[in-house]
Design a protein around this motif. Sequence first.
Motif, short mmCIF file in Angstrom:
data_model
loop_
_atom_site.label_atom_id
_atom_site.label_comp_id
_atom_site.label_asym_id
_atom_site.label_seq_id
_atom_site.Cartn_x
_atom_site.Cartn_y
_atom_site.Cartn_z
N PRO A 202 -2.75 -5.46 5.39
CA PRO A 202 -2.14 -4.20 4.98
C PRO A 202 -0.96 -3.79 5.87
O PRO A 202 0.04 -3.27 5.38
CB PRO A 202 -3.30 -3.20 5.09
N MET A 203 -1.06 -4.07 7.17
CA MET A 203 0.04 -3.75 8.08
C MET A 203 1.28 -4.59 7.76
O MET A 203 2.41 -4.10 7.79
CB MET A 203 -0.41 -4.00 9.52
N LYS A 206 2.97 -3.27 4.64
CA LYS A 206 3.78 -2.09 4.95
C LYS A 206 5.10 -2.49 5.61
O LYS A 206 6.16 -1.93 5.30
CB LYS A 206 3.01 -1.14 5.86
N TRP A 207 5.03 -3.45 6.52
CA TRP A 207 6.25 -3.94 7.18
C TRP A 207 7.21 -4.54 6.16
O TRP A 207 8.42 -4.32 6.21
CB TRP A 207 5.86 -4.97 8.25
N HIS A 209 7.52 -3.68 3.10
CA HIS A 209 8.13 -2.56 2.37
C HIS A 209 9.20 -1.87 3.21
O HIS A 209 10.27 -1.53 2.72
CB HIS A 209 7.04 -1.55 1.99
N ASP A 210 8.92 -1.69 4.51
CA ASP A 210 9.84 -0.96 5.38
C ASP A 210 11.06 -1.78 5.78
O ASP A 210 12.16 -1.22 5.94
CB ASP A 210 9.11 -0.49 6.65
#
Length: 261
Positions: A202-203, A206-207, A209-210
């Motif tokens: 999940p981390m 998110k990375w 996406h960012d």
Amino acid sequence: MSENAGNRTASGTGLLAEKVVLVVGGSTGIGADSVRLFAEEGASVMVTARSRDTLEELTEELTAAGHDVACTVGDVSVGADVARFVDDTITRFGRLDGAFNNAGINQYGRLDEVPEEDFDRIMAVNVKGMWLCLREEIRAMRESGGSIVNTSSVGGFRGNTGLGAYQATKHAVIGFTRTAAHDNGPLGIRVNAVAPGPTETPMFVKWRHDDPAAVERRISAVPLRKAGTTTEVADAAAWLLSDRASQISGVVLPVDGGYSA
């Protein structure tokens, strides 16, 4: 979830058949898929984390599927909680054969910019927490032997700008693993580690996406040209926990598509 899910233990021949395994840090990502895989491979599993709701959902999912899974809640950086994780496992299942120490947090920033409270927290979870887990698990295995697998990272082999405190903790995990293997081999306790590279946690999602460009640069440095999956890391941990790795101790196994080669 493992693509071979559902039929591994029908004949009682799963990789971890009849093993009792504790998974510390098992509510999401690598930890949760390890719980699923270990259960599919025949283990009775105690899973721990700080999030009660997530743990209970995972436990209910696997219990409904016919697996022997229980959960206990607490903070890996608190000695009394970690002792309870082990004691709850023995109370529920009668013994402890294996443990997967997967709890950990990340932290970004150059070493000269990391706030002291952030440094203290990552050290408390990733370093002190690992030591507490090893201490209590070894206590429980001292008479009967067993197998322990710790989660490090390819960051434990090298440096990387902006991740200094995190990578220092993963170097520490490797040191713990190798020392514990030496200390406890005469007791029949094997201690190894997995070192994931870029992995679809999940981390990591998110990375992506960012900062998708940064993620693609990282993946382009992986010889297999792809990020790993959480189940691929779980597969490596399951093998190290199993009797098929009976002569393997003190090893740090990269699960990184060749990234650290």
